[in-house]
Design a protein around this motif. Structure first.
Motif, short mmCIF file in Angstrom:
data_model
loop_
_atom_site.label_atom_id
_atom_site.label_comp_id
_atom_site.label_asym_id
_atom_site.label_seq_id
_atom_site.Cartn_x
_atom_site.Cartn_y
_atom_site.Cartn_z
N SER A 1 -4.70 9.07 -8.73
CA SER A 1 -3.44 8.27 -9.05
C SER A 1 -2.69 9.44 -9.92
N HIS A 2 -3.11 10.21 -10.56
CA HIS A 2 -1.82 10.62 -10.87
C HIS A 2 -0.68 11.36 -9.90
N LEU A 3 -1.65 12.13 -9.42
CA LEU A 3 -0.85 12.85 -8.57
C LEU A 3 0.25 12.87 -7.25
N VAL A 4 -0.43 11.82 -6.42
CA VAL A 4 -0.32 10.88 -5.52
C VAL A 4 0.26 10.08 -5.34
N GLN A 5 -0.38 8.87 -6.12
CA GLN A 5 0.08 7.39 -6.15
C GLN A 5 1.60 7.04 -5.86
N PRO A 6 2.04 7.95 -6.80
CA PRO A 6 2.92 7.51 -8.05
C PRO A 6 4.38 7.77 -6.39
N ARG A 7 4.24 8.88 -6.04
CA ARG A 7 4.72 9.13 -4.29
C ARG A 7 5.09 8.49 -3.51
N LEU A 8 4.18 7.25 -3.44
CA LEU A 8 3.44 6.08 -2.44
C LEU A 8 4.85 5.40 -2.25
N GLY A 9 5.00 4.79 -1.04
CA GLY A 9 5.63 3.68 -0.75
C GLY A 9 6.96 3.50 -1.86
N ARG A 10 7.80 4.06 -1.42
CA ARG A 10 8.95 4.20 -1.95
C ARG A 10 10.20 3.51 -1.19
N GLY A 11 10.67 1.86 -1.28
CA GLY A 11 11.89 2.19 -0.56
C GLY A 11 10.91 1.68 0.60
N ARG A 12 9.54 1.52 0.94
CA ARG A 12 8.73 1.46 2.46
C ARG A 12 7.13 1.07 2.11
N ILE A 13 6.52 -0.20 2.89
CA ILE A 13 5.18 0.02 2.67
C ILE A 13 4.46 1.78 3.12
N ALA A 14 3.63 1.70 2.14
CA ALA A 14 2.90 3.26 2.99
C ALA A 14 0.92 2.70 3.13
N PHE A 15 0.97 3.05 4.07
CA PHE A 15 -0.45 2.51 4.49
C PHE A 15 -1.20 4.06 4.21
N VAL A 16 -2.00 4.08 3.47
CA VAL A 16 -3.03 5.10 3.10
C VAL A 16 -4.31 4.49 3.52
N ARG A 17 -4.89 6.10 4.64
CA ARG A 17 -6.14 5.22 5.23
C ARG A 17 -6.97 6.55 5.74
N VAL B 1 -8.42 1.11 3.85
CA VAL B 1 -6.80 1.61 4.08
C VAL B 1 -6.19 0.60 2.81
N GLU B 2 -5.48 1.22 2.71
CA GLU B 2 -4.63 1.28 0.79
C GLU B 2 -3.33 0.73 1.36
N ILE B 3 -3.01 0.13 0.51
CA ILE B 3 -1.02 -0.53 0.70
C ILE B 3 -0.66 -0.21 -0.65
N PHE B 4 0.50 0.59 -0.79
CA PHE B 4 1.59 0.72 -1.95
C PHE B 4 3.04 0.97 -2.00
N LEU B 5 3.40 -0.04 -2.72
CA LEU B 5 4.47 -0.27 -2.42
C LEU B 5 5.33 0.55 -3.92
N GLU B 6 6.67 0.92 -3.91
CA GLU B 6 6.60 1.19 -4.92
C GLU B 6 5.66 1.97 -6.43
N GLY B 7 5.17 2.85 -5.98
CA GLY B 7 4.35 3.09 -6.31
C GLY B 7 3.25 2.79 -6.63
N LEU B 8 2.68 1.37 -6.41
CA LEU B 8 1.84 0.50 -7.44
C LEU B 8 1.15 -0.35 -6.08
N GLU B 9 -0.08 0.17 -6.14
CA GLU B 9 -1.23 -0.59 -5.65
C GLU B 9 -1.18 -2.11 -5.11
N LEU B 10 -1.95 -2.26 -3.19
CA LEU B 10 -1.21 -3.74 -3.74
C LEU B 10 -2.47 -4.20 -3.03
N GLY B 11 -3.05 -3.82 -2.45
CA GLY B 11 -3.96 -4.10 -1.45
C GLY B 11 -5.17 -2.92 -1.38
N ASN B 12 -6.71 -3.33 -0.54
CA ASN B 12 -7.76 -2.41 0.01
C ASN B 12 -7.86 -3.45 1.06
N GLY B 13 -8.49 -2.58 1.94
CA GLY B 13 -9.14 -3.51 3.33
C GLY B 13 -10.26 -2.02 4.24
#
Length: 318
Positions: free
Chosen positions: A190-206, A229-241
């Motif tokens: 949450s502190h070191l990885v998530q803030p970098r995710l989904g900047r200008g695009r949808i990021a799917f982490v699986r 899979v977790e979905i991130f956009l602009e560093g924010l977690e949107l969902g969990n699948g």
């Protein structure tokens, strides 16, 4: 008023999307007799009293409609979706409100890759008038953790995790996490990885570690990870699948492990959802499912600073 109008447009877009795909909209109870066992979730609890009764039966506001929707799937509903309120105690802040809106759906016969394709299509449809999104990313949890934390989440020792946290500005992590690997991974990710995710695009982490709480099935070629899979956009977690677990025996074992952790932590011990377990025993079809936080998505679409900015009445003003 702008948030009200944007929310109405978003909900209409979601319903059109699923209607075109012949996915059935359903409703399930918000008050249920069983609570969630996940140690990271804190359900609201109330009591149902019959007229004149001195005592009553416990009921829980649902943290998600997952268990009831799986009962419908086992009964032969086919692919379904739901837009509903969900409730989580001890969650309040810039990105959290104790009462929030979820979109949850299950696709019978879908593996995780096919579900990710559909999530991508839905988010692009919802956001097309508000965001210009580059091609989405599909990323490995393990590789991301290695890259940004510097240790292997599956095999790294606690000493390695502590060293990495110290060199990356989190010296307090060792005292907080001790020898709880799940806690270590949640904090460092949450502190070191998530803030970098989904900047200008949808990021799917699986492909998350299997020891993190989830209802996903283990990967057949590597049981150390699950099909999640977790979905991130602009560093924010949107969902969990998940590619959903269908084994009732393994599911009950996971419930029991969760309850053991809750007991050790001094947390409440909600009853296991026996009706959901019975549905799994009767046969849950092979399916994948996802829960998306619609308030957070609306935050991003409207470039809002706080979830309270897109809610009609946040809990503080309810």
């Amino acid at each position: 008023m702008a948030a009200l109008q944007k929310r109405a447009v978003m909900l209409a877009s979601i319903r059109r999307f699923f209607a075109a795909r012949h996915v059935l909209e359903v409703e399930t109870p918000l008050l249920c007799r069983a609570g969630v066992t996940d140690p990271n979730l804190h359900p609201f609890k109330t009591v149902l009293r019959k007229p004149g009764a001195a005592a009553g039966d416990p009921l829980y506001l649902q943290t998600s409609p997952e268990f009831a929707m799986k009962r419908l799937l086992a009964a032969g509903s086919g692919s379904i979706y739901q837009i509903c309120k969900a409730f989580r105690n001890e969650e309040s802040g810039r990105h959290h409100n104790p009462e929030f809106t979820l979109l949850e759906w299950y696709r019978v016969g879908f593996d995780l890759d096919r579900l990710i394709d559909e999530i991508d299509a839905l988010l692009r449809e919802i956001c097309r008038d508000d965001l210009i999104l580059e091609a989405s990313e599909r990323l490995s949890y393990r590789e991301l953790f290695r890259e940004h934390v510097g240790a292997d989440p599956l095999s790294g020792s606690f000493e390695e995790l502590a060293e990495c946290s110290g060199t990356r500005g989190l010296p307090e992590a060792e005292a907080l996490c001790g020898e709880d690997r799940s806690f270590w991974l949640d904090l460092l990710f949450s502190h070191l990885v998530q803030p970098r995710l989904g900047r200008g695009r949808i990021a799917f982490v699986r492909d998350f570690p299997a020891f993190l709480p989830s209802l996903a099935r283990k990967k057949s070629d590597d049981p150390r990870v699950v099909e999640r899979v977790e979905i991130f956009l602009e560093g924010l977690e949107l969902g969990n699948g998940f590619h959903e677990l269908t084994d009732a025996v393994e599911q009950e074992e996971r419930f029991d492990r969760d309850l053991a952790v809750r007991k050790a932590n001094g947390q409440s011990l909600p009853a296991k959802d026996e009706r959901m377990l019975a549905a799994l025993k009767n046969g849950l079809p092979d399916c994948s499912g996802i829960a998306l936080g619609l308030d957070r998505l609306l935050m991003i679409m409207m470039q809002a600073e706080s979830i309270a900015d897109v809610l009609t009445f946040p809990t503080a003003r309810a």
